[in-house]
Design an enzyme around this catalytic site. Structure first.
Site, PDB file in Angstrom:
ATOM      1  N   HIS A  11       0.612  -1.124   0.052  1.00  8.00           N
ATOM      2  CA  HIS A  11       0.011   0.077   0.066  1.00  8.00           C
ATOM      3  C   HIS A  11       0.886   1.206  -0.070  1.00  8.00           C
ATOM      4  O   HIS A  11       2.189   1.210   0.168  1.00  8.00           O
ATOM      5  CB  HIS A  11      -1.179  -0.037   1.164  1.00  8.00           C
ATOM      6  CG  HIS A  11      -0.356  -0.022   2.721  1.00  8.00           C
ATOM      7  ND1 HIS A  11       0.434   1.195   3.001  1.00  8.00           N
ATOM      8  CD2 HIS A  11      -0.063  -1.027   3.492  1.00  8.00           C
ATOM      9  CE1 HIS A  11       0.794   0.801   4.203  1.00  8.00           C
ATOM     10  NE2 HIS A  11       0.863  -0.404   4.678  1.00  8.00           N
ATOM     11  N   CYS A  17       3.036  -5.205   6.659  1.00  3.76           N
ATOM     12  CA  CYS A  17       2.779  -4.867   5.422  1.00  3.76           C
ATOM     13  C   CYS A  17       3.784  -4.052   4.597  1.00  3.76           C
ATOM     14  O   CYS A  17       5.022  -3.784   5.371  1.00  3.76           O
ATOM     15  CB  CYS A  17       1.503  -3.645   5.335  1.00  3.76           C
ATOM     16  SG  CYS A  17      -0.016  -4.396   5.740  1.00  3.76           S
TER      17      CYS A  17
END
Length: 338
Positions: free
Chosen positions: A193, A209
């Protein structure tokens, strides 16, 4: 040098006047070859606030610049000549979809039907919240994502005096940025992301992440489809024998297990397959050992006398101007238009 230590604090600084660079895209090397790109140099200017600002200009990670320059200060003095490690060996994996090598803080994307590879810097999971090694797929593309922090994230933030809301709406203050790719591992909690903290790209600061700069995730998001293969590896050492007989080894500092661990000195454990390949390839053992100790983060020639002659290391001199783009184009590197 410790990763994600006090040095990280030095890398977080004022925004530099240097403009953000787009991802590097390289023509794929011929069959049997894994070497791409050329190293470059940059002469630090007064307006270059820190290594992170310089890294953004070349769309690389500040930690990679630290590896390449060894003793450089996080805020180098004007006039310092900095090596930019933009030469690399492709990971020894199928050239398909997304390939992430955690140890080098890089994401490789192989666009389908094109003879090229795009290389992006990434931020990854911190100690104790490591990004998992796996082979998976992109399960969902999420534009303008909302962020629902997990119970663990909210508890850790609260321990640091920050109370997070149950849900953070989409927008400029969202930690996920404007685009997210959900991966098919775990319970869907692992994403590639964007971020609202651009200086965190290239560091170990996430909860697992992988985060990218806003221009980079926008470019990747536009090209990737749901179902795209994602291979995540953790290989600090890459080794290759090129078709012309040249031997190269690329050594990165391994990911630390604790904040205090000195990744410049901790022993590197080679996989049995890689150790066998290195031993059987005919490279110079002393040069290989030197490279394993130095950990420069870019390919180093380690051919033995019996192997093909190796040309001196090629380093481009970037003149802090638009000439950089032209020089990149000459070495098979081109900017992605957005």
């Amino acid at each position: 040098m410790k990763r994600a230590s006090l040095l990280s604090l030095c890398l977080f600084g004022a925004f530099s006047a240097i403009q953000l660079a787009h991802a590097a895209e390289y023509v794929l090397p011929p069959d049997g070859s894994r070497l791409i790109g050329e190293n470059q140099t940059w002469t630090v200017r007064a307006e270059d606030k820190n290594l992170q600002a310089i890294a953004r200009h070349f769309d690389t990670a500040a930690m990679l610049i630290l590896e390449a320059n060894d003793t450089i200060a996080p805020v180098p003095r004007p006039g310092t000549v900095v090596t930019i490690p933009s030469q690399m060996l492709l990971p020894d994996t199928p050239r398909e979809g997304i390939v992430v090598n955690l140890a080098e803080l890089r994401l490789y994307y192989f666009p389908p039907g094109k003879n090229s590879v795009q290389v992006y810097p990434i931020g990854i999971g911190q100690q104790g919240l490591e990004t998992p090694v796996s082979v998976t797929r992109v399960s969902q593309k999420i534009p303008n994502p909302t962020w629902t922090p997990t119970v663990g994230i909210r508890a850790r933030s609260l321990a640091n005096g920050i109370e997070l809301p149950p849900v953070v709406p989409a927008g400029p203050h969202n930690p996920l940025g404007r685009f997210a790719l959900r991966l098919g591992i775990g319970h869907g909690e692992y994403l590639i992301h964007g971020t609202n903290a651009p200086d965190s790209v290239g560091l170990r600061v996430s909860s697992g992440c992988m985060r990218m700069s806003a221009p980079d995730i926008q470019a990747l998001f536009a090209q990737v489809s749901a179902g795209t293969r994602v291979t995540i590896i953790n290989e600090p050492v890459k080794y290759a024998v090129e078709p012309d007989g040249r031997h190269y080894i690329e050594v990165h500092r391994p990911l630390s297990q604790t904040v205090e661990e000195d990744t410049q000195r901790v022993p590197i454990q080679l996989s049995p397959a890689l150790a066998t390949f290195i031993n059987q390839s005919g490279g110079d053992k002393k040069l290989i050992e030197k490279a394993l100790n130095r950990r420069a983060g870019y390919p180093v020639a380690v051919a033995s006398r019996k192997s093909a002659a190796v040309n001196p290391e090629s380093v481009l001199s970037v003149q802090n101007s638009a000439e950089a783009a032209a020089m990149n184009a000459e070495t098979g590197q081109r900017a992605i238009t957005q």
